[in-house]
Design a protein around this motif. Structure first.
Motif, mmCIF file in Angstrom:
data_model
loop_
_atom_site.group_PDB
_atom_site.id
_atom_site.type_symbol
_atom_site.label_atom_id
_atom_site.label_comp_id
_atom_site.label_asym_id
_atom_site.label_seq_id
_atom_site.Cartn_x
_atom_site.Cartn_y
_atom_site.Cartn_z
ATOM 1 N N ALA A 140 0.836 -1.201 0.000
ATOM 2 C CA ALA A 140 0.000 0.000 0.000
ATOM 3 C C ALA A 140 0.870 1.250 0.000
ATOM 4 O O ALA A 140 0.584 2.216 -0.716
ATOM 5 N N ASP A 143 2.417 1.687 -3.383
ATOM 6 C CA ASP A 143 1.374 2.075 -4.328
ATOM 7 C C ASP A 143 1.086 3.575 -4.261
ATOM 8 O O ASP A 143 0.709 4.184 -5.247
ATOM 9 N N GLU A 144 1.299 4.176 -3.093
ATOM 10 C CA GLU A 144 1.028 5.599 -2.904
ATOM 11 C C GLU A 144 2.178 6.486 -3.365
ATOM 12 O O GLU A 144 2.000 7.686 -3.521
ATOM 13 N N ARG A 191 5.328 5.599 6.662
ATOM 14 C CA ARG A 191 4.201 4.701 6.530
ATOM 15 C C ARG A 191 4.419 3.361 7.239
ATOM 16 O O ARG A 191 3.495 2.727 7.666
#
Length: 196
Positions: A140, A143-144, A191
């Motif tokens: 994730a 992907d960002e 993150r």
């Protein structure tokens, strides 16, 4: 020693050990056997990179790789060797993947994208769950990332290219590679903070 066979396997006889430079010289003369050796040598890495750029889609990764190889075959006569063959091929993959990404909406990535980053735990259900959650979080976070940050990160951390090779592959200065990697790593660290 002369070649006694004309089948496809015989066409690349003796070429497997040839340098990339020698293969390029022969492929520029439209030697298909030399180009097959180039594909065998560099195709797997190109495919890995394409799949990761295409967010885990093996179908899109195969399409990108195939189109990059077709483009390479057509463009070989103009290849001047200012970069290595490897970085030139990665550049072809990157450009084709960028073209496809520009024309699509984002799609979720496949869970297998980073399966090689963390080894699965054996005989430990709790560790299996934690590893799975870690991979999902990393996927994730990747992907960002903006396109160039993700590209730089994948080429450095997964494919093992140097800063210079990444710059050549993406047609950006080495300083920009460092900047994209720094920003990408910083975002990933933020993150992924809970996984430290």
């Amino acid at each position: 020693m002369t070649r006694t066979t004309s089948d496809d396997a015989g066409d690349s006889w003796g070429l497997e050990d040839a340098s990339d430079e020698a293969l390029v010289r022969r492929a520029k003369l439209r030697d298909e056997a030399a180009f097959r050796v180039i594909v065998d040598r560099h195709g797997p890495g190109m495919y890995r990179y394409a799949v990761r750029l295409m967010r885990g889609s093996t179908h899109d990764g195969a399409e990108v790789t195939q189109e990059a190889l077709i483009s390479a075959w057509k463009s070989l006569p103009t290849f001047e060797g200012r970069s290595s063959l490897r970085t030139w091929l990665y550049r072809m993959v990157h450009r084709r993947a960028a073209d496809i990404q520009r024309n699509r909406r984002p799609v979720p990535i496949d869970d297998q994208l980073l399966s090689r980053v963390v080894r699965p735990a054996h005989d430990n259900p709790l560790q299996d769950v934690l590893d799975s959650e870690l991979l999902e979080a990393l996927q994730a976070a990747l992907d960002e990332l903006p396109w160039l940050q993700r590209s730089c990160w994948l080429l450095k951390e997964v494919e093992g290219l140097s800063y210079v090779e990444i710059g050549e592959a993406l047609s950006i200065p080495v300083g920009s590679v460092r900047g994209h990697l720094h920003r990408g790593r910083r975002v990933l660290a933020e993150r992924m903070a809970r996984w430290r």
